[in-house]
Design a protein around this motif. Structure first.
Motif, PDB file in Angstrom:
ATOM      1  N   GLU A   1      47.045  24.446  25.589  1.00 36.64           N
ATOM      2  CA  GLU A   1      46.399  24.752  24.312  1.00 36.64           C
ATOM      3  C   GLU A   1      44.909  24.438  24.306  1.00 36.64           C
ATOM      4  N   VAL A   2      44.412  23.729  25.310  1.00 33.05           N
ATOM      5  CA  VAL A   2      43.011  23.317  25.283  1.00 33.05           C
ATOM      6  C   VAL A   2      42.129  24.410  25.874  1.00 33.05           C
ATOM      7  N   GLN A   3      40.839  24.300  25.634  1.00 31.81           N
ATOM      8  CA  GLN A   3      39.861  25.229  26.187  1.00 31.81           C
ATOM      9  C   GLN A   3      39.573  24.854  27.641  1.00 31.81           C
ATOM     10  N   PHE A   4      39.669  25.832  28.542  1.00 32.38           N
ATOM     11  CA  PHE A   4      39.311  25.628  29.937  1.00 32.38           C
ATOM     12  C   PHE A   4      37.939  26.237  30.236  1.00 32.38           C
ATOM     13  N   SER A   5      37.745  27.487  29.883  1.00 34.27           N
ATOM     14  CA  SER A   5      36.521  28.205  30.225  1.00 34.27           C
ATOM     15  C   SER A   5      35.298  27.521  29.613  1.00 34.27           C
ATOM     16  N   GLY A   6      34.282  27.334  30.452  1.00 32.05           N
ATOM     17  CA  GLY A   6      33.043  26.733  29.979  1.00 32.05           C
ATOM     18  C   GLY A   6      33.034  25.219  29.983  1.00 32.05           C
TER      19      GLY A   6
ATOM     20  N   LYS B   1      33.917  21.455  32.134  1.00 31.60           N
ATOM     21  CA  LYS B   1      33.980  20.929  33.490  1.00 31.60           C
ATOM     22  C   LYS B   1      35.415  20.533  33.837  1.00 31.60           C
ATOM     23  N   GLU B   2      35.699  20.517  35.137  1.00 37.07           N
ATOM     24  CA  GLU B   2      37.007  20.050  35.595  1.00 37.07           C
ATOM     25  C   GLU B   2      37.291  18.637  35.083  1.00 37.07           C
ATOM     26  N   THR B   3      36.269  17.798  35.088  1.00 41.35           N
ATOM     27  CA  THR B   3      36.467  16.422  34.630  1.00 41.35           C
ATOM     28  C   THR B   3      36.877  16.351  33.169  1.00 41.35           C
ATOM     29  N   ASP B   4      36.445  17.321  32.371  1.00 39.92           N
ATOM     30  CA  ASP B   4      36.843  17.337  30.959  1.00 39.92           C
ATOM     31  C   ASP B   4      38.341  17.584  30.820  1.00 39.92           C
ATOM     32  N   VAL B   5      38.855  18.558  31.579  1.00 38.51           N
ATOM     33  CA  VAL B   5      40.287  18.859  31.516  1.00 38.51           C
ATOM     34  C   VAL B   5      41.090  17.710  32.120  1.00 38.51           C
ATOM     35  N   ALA B   6      40.569  17.103  33.179  1.00 36.97           N
ATOM     36  CA  ALA B   6      41.245  15.950  33.779  1.00 36.97           C
ATOM     37  C   ALA B   6      41.367  14.812  32.772  1.00 36.97           C
ATOM     38  N   ALA B   7      40.327  14.585  31.985  1.00 34.52           N
ATOM     39  CA  ALA B   7      40.380  13.545  30.953  1.00 34.52           C
ATOM     40  C   ALA B   7      41.412  13.893  29.894  1.00 34.52           C
ATOM     41  N   ASP B   8      41.518  15.171  29.557  1.00 35.90           N
ATOM     42  CA  ASP B   8      42.555  15.597  28.615  1.00 35.90           C
ATOM     43  C   ASP B   8      43.941  15.288  29.164  1.00 35.90           C
ATOM     44  N   LEU B   9      44.158  15.595  30.442  1.00 40.72           N
ATOM     45  CA  LEU B   9      45.453  15.330  31.056  1.00 40.72           C
ATOM     46  C   LEU B   9      45.779  13.840  31.027  1.00 40.72           C
ATOM     47  N   ALA B  10      44.822  13.016  31.388  1.00 42.48           N
ATOM     48  CA  ALA B  10      45.059  11.575  31.393  1.00 42.48           C
ATOM     49  C   ALA B  10      45.392  11.067  29.993  1.00 42.48           C
TER      50      ALA B  10
ATOM     51  N   THR C   1      31.915  23.855  36.531  1.00 40.28           N
ATOM     52  CA  THR C   1      32.284  24.460  35.248  1.00 40.28           C
ATOM     53  C   THR C   1      33.321  25.546  35.489  1.00 40.28           C
ATOM     54  N   ILE C   2      34.420  25.458  34.788  1.00 38.51           N
ATOM     55  CA  ILE C   2      35.514  26.420  34.934  1.00 38.51           C
ATOM     56  C   ILE C   2      35.092  27.750  34.318  1.00 38.51           C
ATOM     57  N   GLU C   3      35.395  28.830  35.033  1.00 39.20           N
ATOM     58  CA  GLU C   3      34.932  30.153  34.613  1.00 39.20           C
ATOM     59  C   GLU C   3      36.102  31.085  34.345  1.00 39.20           C
ATOM     60  N   ALA C   4      35.836  32.126  33.569  1.00 42.77           N
ATOM     61  CA  ALA C   4      36.836  33.163  33.330  1.00 42.77           C
ATOM     62  C   ALA C   4      37.233  33.784  34.667  1.00 42.77           C
ATOM     63  N   GLY C   5      38.532  33.999  34.852  1.00 41.99           N
ATOM     64  CA  GLY C   5      39.052  34.570  36.089  1.00 41.99           C
ATOM     65  C   GLY C   5      39.486  33.538  37.111  1.00 41.99           C
ATOM     66  N   ASP C   6      39.166  32.262  36.876  1.00 45.00           N
ATOM     67  CA  ASP C   6      39.546  31.210  37.824  1.00 45.00           C
ATOM     68  C   ASP C   6      41.043  30.943  37.779  1.00 45.00           C
TER      69      ASP C   6
ATOM     70  N   ARG D   1      50.736  31.183  33.864  1.00 44.43           N
ATOM     71  CA  ARG D   1      50.313  31.098  32.462  1.00 44.43           C
ATOM     72  C   ARG D   1      48.812  31.354  32.360  1.00 44.43           C
ATOM     73  N   VAL D   2      48.428  32.015  31.292  1.00 39.56           N
ATOM     74  CA  VAL D   2      47.038  32.322  31.030  1.00 39.56           C
ATOM     75  C   VAL D   2      46.514  31.366  29.980  1.00 39.56           C
ATOM     76  N   VAL D   3      45.333  30.774  30.258  1.00 42.00           N
ATOM     77  CA  VAL D   3      44.690  29.859  29.321  1.00 42.00           C
ATOM     78  C   VAL D   3      43.320  30.420  28.940  1.00 42.00           C
ATOM     79  N   GLN D   4      42.732  29.834  27.927  1.00 40.17           N
ATOM     80  CA  GLN D   4      41.411  30.300  27.472  1.00 40.17           C
ATOM     81  C   GLN D   4      40.276  29.643  28.259  1.00 40.17           C
TER      82      GLN D   4
END
Length: 378
Positions: free
Chosen positions: A177-182, A184-193, A226-231, A375-378
Motif C-alpha cells: 500500500e505504500v508509495q515506491f516510485s520516487g 529511496k530504497e532506504t525509505d521502503v526498508a524503514a517501512d518494512l522494519a 531512487t526507485i523508478e517506474a518500471g523497476d 504484484r504491481v505497486v505505485q
C-alpha cells in the motif's frame, strides 16, 4: 487498519529446557562425543533460556557430560541473571570471580582426555584457554558433529514460527500500500522494519530492498537509489518474534511490468512451487534444491540462480539444514526451512520468491501464505 497479533505462546518451562539438554546429550553420545561445551549464543538460549546481557571476554560455558548434572560456569557478577533463567532449575551454577582463572575452574568439569562438541559461537580465546587447561581434550564444532541440533521443532516452537510467518505476511500486505516510485530504497526498508515491529517482531534482522539493477544482488543492502517506474523490486525481510524467526521474499513491480520481468517472475514462481512440492519426509535436502533449480535451468537461466535454494530457520534466521546440492540429510517432520529460488540478471533486475516451509508427516506446509504472483505497486 487495525493491527492484530497472534496470542503470545505459553513460555517454555524448566522441564522443556531439561528435556532438550537430555536429548542433545544423548545425541552427542551417539555421535561419539564425550560431552558438549556451549558458550553464549543461540544454542545456549535454546538449551537453558539464558541469554547473557553482554557477551564479553569473560567465560560463560554450559558443560553437558553423561556423568554429571548440567553445569553452567558463569562470571560471579552475572550469576544472579543466570539463576533467573527459565532453565536454571536443571543446572548446577558455578561462578568464578575476576582475578580467578576461569579455564582452570571449568577444567574440573571436563574429562582429561575427552572429545567435546563446542558451540560454533565460541570465541577462539575461550577454546584455546580450555585446550591449555585440559591438554588432553579435543573439540569438534557442533555444525560438524551435531548439525541437526535444533533442526526439528516441537509444537511450541512451530507455533512461534507460524506467528512470525503470519506477522511477515501482514507486513507484506501492508507494504503493497505504500508509495515506491520516487522514494529511496532506504525509505521502503524503514517501512518494512516498522511494520515488522508493529506486527510483533522484537528484532528486525534484515530488510532487503533491491530495485532495478540492485535486485540482481541477492544480499543488496537498501541504499540511496531512487526507485523508478518500471523497476522490479526484490523485498526480503525478517527477524525474530517470540524468539523465533521469519524470512520471506517477494518481488513486486513499480507500474506496468515489462514482458521480460513477467517472464522471469513466472519462471521463479514455478521453480519455488516445484521446490515446495518436493518436500516430504525422507527426501534428502538436496532434492529440494534440485527440483527448484531444474525449472530455472530448463528455462535457460541456470547460471543466473547463484545461491542455494534454502536454509533452516528457528532461533536464528539462518541455521541447518541447508537445501543445497550435496546435502544428503533426510527431511524429518518438524524441520523448518526456506524455499527461495531466484534469477539475477546483472545490470537489469532480479527476482526471488521465498516461503518458510515445515515438513509434515506427508509433505510440506508453507508458513507464508501471501500471493506469489507478480504484484504491481505505485
Amino acid at each position: 487498519m487495525t493491527t492484530t497479533r497472534p496470542a503470545a505462546p505459553a513460555p517454555f518451562t524448566a522441564e522443556d529446557y531439561a528435556a532438550r539438554m537430555r536429548r542433545v546429550l544423548a545425541d552427542a553420545v551417539r555421535a561419539g562425543l564425550d560431552g558438549l561445551l556451549i558458550t553464549p549464543g543461540p544454542d545456549l538460549v535454546w538449551l537453558t533460556g539464558y541469554r547473557p546481557t553482554a557477551i564479553t571476554e569473560r567465560l560463560t560455558a554450559l558443560v553437558l557430560t553423561p556423568d554429571q548434572e548440567p553445569t553452567l560456569v558463569v562470571p560471579t557478577l552475572e550469576r544472579p541473571d543466570a539463576e533467573g533463567a527459565p532453565g536454571a532449575p536443571s543446572l548446577t551454577i558455578v561462578d568464578w570471580a575476576d582475578g580467578d582463572d576461569p579455564f582452570a575452574r571449568t577444567a574440573g568439569y571436563l574429562r582429561a582426555t575427552g572429545t567435546l562438541g563446542i558451540a560454533d559461537s565460541a570465541w577462539a580465546l575461550h577454546l584455546l584457554g580450555l585446550q591449555e587447561a585440559v591438554p588432553g581434550s579435543s573439540y569438534r564444532s557442533l555444525t560438524q558433529s551435531l548439525p541437526m541440533l535444533r533442526a526439528v521443532k516441537d509444537a511450541s516452537e512451530l507455533a512461534r514460527l507460524e506467528a512470525a510467518g503470519a506477522a511477515a505476511d501482514a507486513t507484506y500486505e501492508r507494504i503493497l500500500e505504500v508509495q515506491f516510485s520516487g522514494r529511496k530504497e532506504t525509505d521502503v526498508a524503514a517501512d518494512l522494519a516498522g511494520l515488522l515491529r508493529e506486527f510483533g517482531h522484537e528484532q528486525v534482522d534484515f530488510t532487503v530492498v533491491g530495485s532495478g539493477p540492485n535486485g540482481a544482488n541477492p544480499h543488496h543492502e537498501a541504499g540511496d537509489r531512487t526507485i523508478e517506474a518500471g523497476d522490479a523490486v526484490v523485498l526480503d525481510f525478517g527477524g525474530l518474534m517470540y524468539g523465533y524467526g521469519s524470512d520471506t521474499s517477494r518481488t513486486v513491480c513499480v507500474g506496468e511490468p515489462s514482458a521480460k520481468i513477467r517472464e522471469v517472475h513466472e519462471i521463479v514462481r514455478l521453480a519455488q512451487q516445484a521446490g515446495v512440492e518436493a518436500v516430504r519426509p525422507g527426501v534428502a535436502c538436496q532434492e529440494i534444491d534440485r527440483a527448484a533449480r531444474k525449472v530455472i535451468t530448463d528455462a535457460g537461466y541456470g547460471e543466473r540462480f547463484i545461491h542455494r535454494t534454502g536454509h533452516g530457520i528457528g532461533t536464528t534466521t539462518h541455521e541447518p539444514p541447508y537445501m543445497i546440492e550435496g546435502e544428503e540429510q533426510p527431511l524429518v517432520p518438524g524441520m523448518c526451512f526456506s524455499v527461495e529460488p531466484g534469477i539475477y540478471l546483472a545490470g537489469e533486475f532480479g527476482v526471488r520468491i521465498e516461503d518458510i516451509v515445515t515438513v509434515t508427516g506427508t509433505g510440506g506446509r508453507r508458513l507464508n501464505n501471501t500471493e506469489r504472483g507478480l504484484r504491481v505497486v505505485q
